[in-house]
Design a protein around this motif. Structure first.
Motif, PDB file in Angstrom:
ATOM      1  N   LYS A 161      90.601  77.935 119.454  1.00 10.46           N
ATOM      2  CA  LYS A 161      89.917  77.086 118.445  1.00 10.46           C
ATOM      3  C   LYS A 161      90.911  76.838 117.330  1.00 10.46           C
ATOM      4  O   LYS A 161      91.413  77.787 116.725  1.00 10.46           O
ATOM      5  N   SER A 162      91.233  75.580 117.078  1.00 13.98           N
ATOM      6  CA  SER A 162      92.176  75.195 116.019  1.00 13.98           C
ATOM      7  C   SER A 162      93.460  76.030 116.060  1.00 13.98           C
ATOM      8  O   SER A 162      93.837  76.660 115.068  1.00 13.98           O
ATOM      9  N   ARG A 323      80.835  69.327 132.033  1.00 12.55           N
ATOM     10  CA  ARG A 323      80.895  69.737 130.626  1.00 12.55           C
ATOM     11  C   ARG A 323      79.576  69.440 129.921  1.00 12.55           C
ATOM     12  O   ARG A 323      79.044  70.283 129.189  1.00 12.55           O
ATOM     13  N   HIS A 339      82.388  78.273 125.106  1.00 12.75           N
ATOM     14  CA  HIS A 339      83.737  77.772 124.817  1.00 12.75           C
ATOM     15  C   HIS A 339      84.206  76.834 125.930  1.00 12.75           C
ATOM     16  O   HIS A 339      83.981  77.105 127.113  1.00 12.75           O
ATOM     17  N   PRO A 341      87.798  74.504 127.180  1.00 12.45           N
ATOM     18  CA  PRO A 341      89.187  74.160 126.865  1.00 12.45           C
ATOM     19  C   PRO A 341      89.282  72.678 126.514  1.00 12.45           C
ATOM     20  O   PRO A 341      88.454  71.881 126.973  1.00 12.45           O
ATOM     21  N   GLU A 342      90.280  72.340 125.714  1.00 16.71           N
ATOM     22  CA  GLU A 342      90.559  70.931 125.449  1.00 16.71           C
ATOM     23  C   GLU A 342      90.828  70.288 126.815  1.00 16.71           C
ATOM     24  O   GLU A 342      91.489  70.910 127.656  1.00 16.71           O
ATOM     25  N   LYS A 343      90.352  69.057 127.020  1.00 14.78           N
ATOM     26  CA  LYS A 343      90.463  68.427 128.344  1.00 14.78           C
ATOM     27  C   LYS A 343      91.897  68.442 128.889  1.00 14.78           C
ATOM     28  O   LYS A 343      92.136  68.720 130.058  1.00 14.78           O
ATOM     29  N   LYS A 344      92.836  68.161 128.008  1.00 15.23           N
ATOM     30  CA  LYS A 344      94.253  68.113 128.394  1.00 15.23           C
ATOM     31  C   LYS A 344      94.723  69.428 129.027  1.00 15.23           C
ATOM     32  O   LYS A 344      95.627  69.449 129.852  1.00 15.23           O
ATOM     33  N   TYR A 345      94.097  70.533 128.579  1.00 17.02           N
ATOM     34  CA  TYR A 345      94.550  71.846 129.056  1.00 17.02           C
ATOM     35  C   TYR A 345      93.636  72.448 130.123  1.00 17.02           C
ATOM     36  O   TYR A 345      93.663  73.647 130.348  1.00 17.02           O
ATOM     37  N   THR A 346      92.804  71.614 130.767  1.00 17.02           N
ATOM     38  CA  THR A 346      91.976  72.162 131.841  1.00 17.02           C
ATOM     39  C   THR A 346      92.813  72.302 133.113  1.00 17.02           C
ATOM     40  O   THR A 346      92.710  73.295 133.814  1.00 17.02           O
TER      41      THR A 346
END
Ligand code: KG4
Ligand code: ZN
Length: 380
Positions: A161-162, A323, A339, A341-346
């Motif tokens: 998170k951030s 999601r 929680h 993950p950011e989509k880019k990091y899935t």
């Protein structure tokens, strides 16, 4: 003082490297990405409809060194020359060794405190490229080597998170859905247990296989999702329902082979009338059935274990339908923190390996002892 990890991921068809600095706070660790580079081989594997292991190995080998150099470049780290050193370790891969020899001419970049690498699970020839590169650099630069389980990386990146990860106390339930894995794992009393898994195909694999049946390109997940979205927007549904295997059983295991076979049969039986709208409806029905199946087990696990945290990870976690369904589900379990993950990091990346490396940094291994473990199930 920042602690910096160079991380390497080559378990499947993404070659990825990152350089990440960590700063510890009282209840959390904050991180800064100094550099990250990723080369996806997906297009190269597309004609085979799946990942071709020897091709993956060759591509990883050709790209790993340029990606490491690219990451140092992004981080503003200039490698300094010094008297060439001897090969520090035996690597049973001459072509890779020839690529890595360039590092023999350079000093260890001052900022690198450790190297984290995926040792498994994954495709053996692919894993070995990352493992051997990490073994080589760790022994050359005399920096600690941290072996990371790929699936643990998929869990950890969901907790970000951030640009921070809070040190979570209490239990964690993770749903891992990728091209090779479909698992529900539970962390209780600092131990991870796999409580449910697929008995046959992984969820991502079944998306890829159904895409192939519909003549859609690899990787199939994003395509099936896009086709299903069209059917949803148009309000089109098939007149039949595909099976939701094992949905009624008490166990947390799932199975996708029956759904895959039913989809194949339907396509074969209606071959003559398959136009694009029919493909969209098939994609929608398959996606509904596949996701409903895994989410029914996830609900069961949330009810049984009431975990403090729930996290989803792996390539299929990019799927918007999954999601959204989980977001809706989260309202029923107010005592669990959800929680994503950011989509880019899935999908596979090296940041997740660096983050997992931070949490595993006391568990280093000698470069002589590290091996690739294609079927590893020990999360930590
Ligand atoms: O985690 P990942 O990058 O690699 C493995 O460790 O396997 O996952 C790749 C898988 C592929 O099967 C791909 O089709 C699937 O994730 N995938 C998706 C989506 N994006 C990727 N599946 C469904 N919907 C998506 N949007
Ligand atoms: Zn993965």
């Amino acid at each position: 003082m920042a602690y910096t990890i160079l991380s390497i991921e080559t378990s499947c068809d993404e070659t990825a490297v990152s350089l990440v600095s960590f700063k510890e706070h009282k209840d959390a660790v904050a991180f800064t990405i100094q550099g990250e580079a990723l080369y996806s081989q997906a297009e190269k594997h597309a004609p085979y409809g799946g990942v071709y292991p020897t091709l993956a190995k060759r591509e990883h080998r050709n790209n790993i060194t340029p990606l490491i150099l690219e990451v140092f470049n992004q981080a503003g780290v200039s490698l300094t020359k010094h008297t060439a050193q001897k090969n520090p370790i035996d690597i049973d891969d001459e072509n890779l060794y020839n690529m890595l020899t360039l590092f023999l001419d350079y000093k260890k970049p001052e900022c690198v405190d450790a190297i984290a690498v995926t040792y498994g699970p994954g495709l053996s020839p692919a894993l070995w490229v990352g493992v051997n590169t990490a073994r080589f650099l760790s022994s050359l630069w005399k920096v600690p080597l941290i072996p990371v389980n790929h699936m643990y990386g998929h869990i950890i990146i969901g907790l970000v998170k951030s640009a921070k990860i809070e040190y979570t106390k209490g239990s964690i339930l993770a749903l891992l859905v990728s091209g090779g894995h479909t698992e529900l794992v539970l962390k209780e009393d600092e131990k991870w247990h796999i409580i449910g898994k697929t008995l046959d195909d992984a969820l991502g694999e079944s998306f890829d296989k159904v895409a192939r049946m519909l003549d859609l390109p690899y990787p199939g997940g994003p395509c099936i999702e896009a086709y299903a979205k069209q059917a949803i927007e148009k309000g089109n549904t098939l007149s039949v329902q595909f099976p939701r295997p094992l949905i009624q059983t008490d166990s947390f295991d799932v199975s996708y082979s029956g759904l895959k076979t039913a989809t194949r049969r339907y396509i074969e039986d209606t071959k003559d009338s398959i136009d694009i709208e029919k493909k969209e409806m098939i994609a929608r029905e398959f996606q509904d059935a596949a996701i409903e199946t895994i989410l029914s087990k996830t609900k069961k696990a949330l009810e049984k274990y009431s975990p403090h945290h729930f996290v989803v990870g792996g390539g299929v976690a990019a799927n918007s339908f999954l999601r959204k369904s989980i977001e809706t589900m989260s309202t029923i379990y107010p005592n669990t923190h959800f929680h994503f993950p950011e989509k880019k990091y899935t999908t596979d990346n090296a940041l997740m390996i660096a983050l997992a490396g931070w949490f595993l940094k006391e568990k280093t291994i000698s470069p002589n002892d590290l091996i690739a473990e294609p079927h590893s199930t020990s999360y930590i």
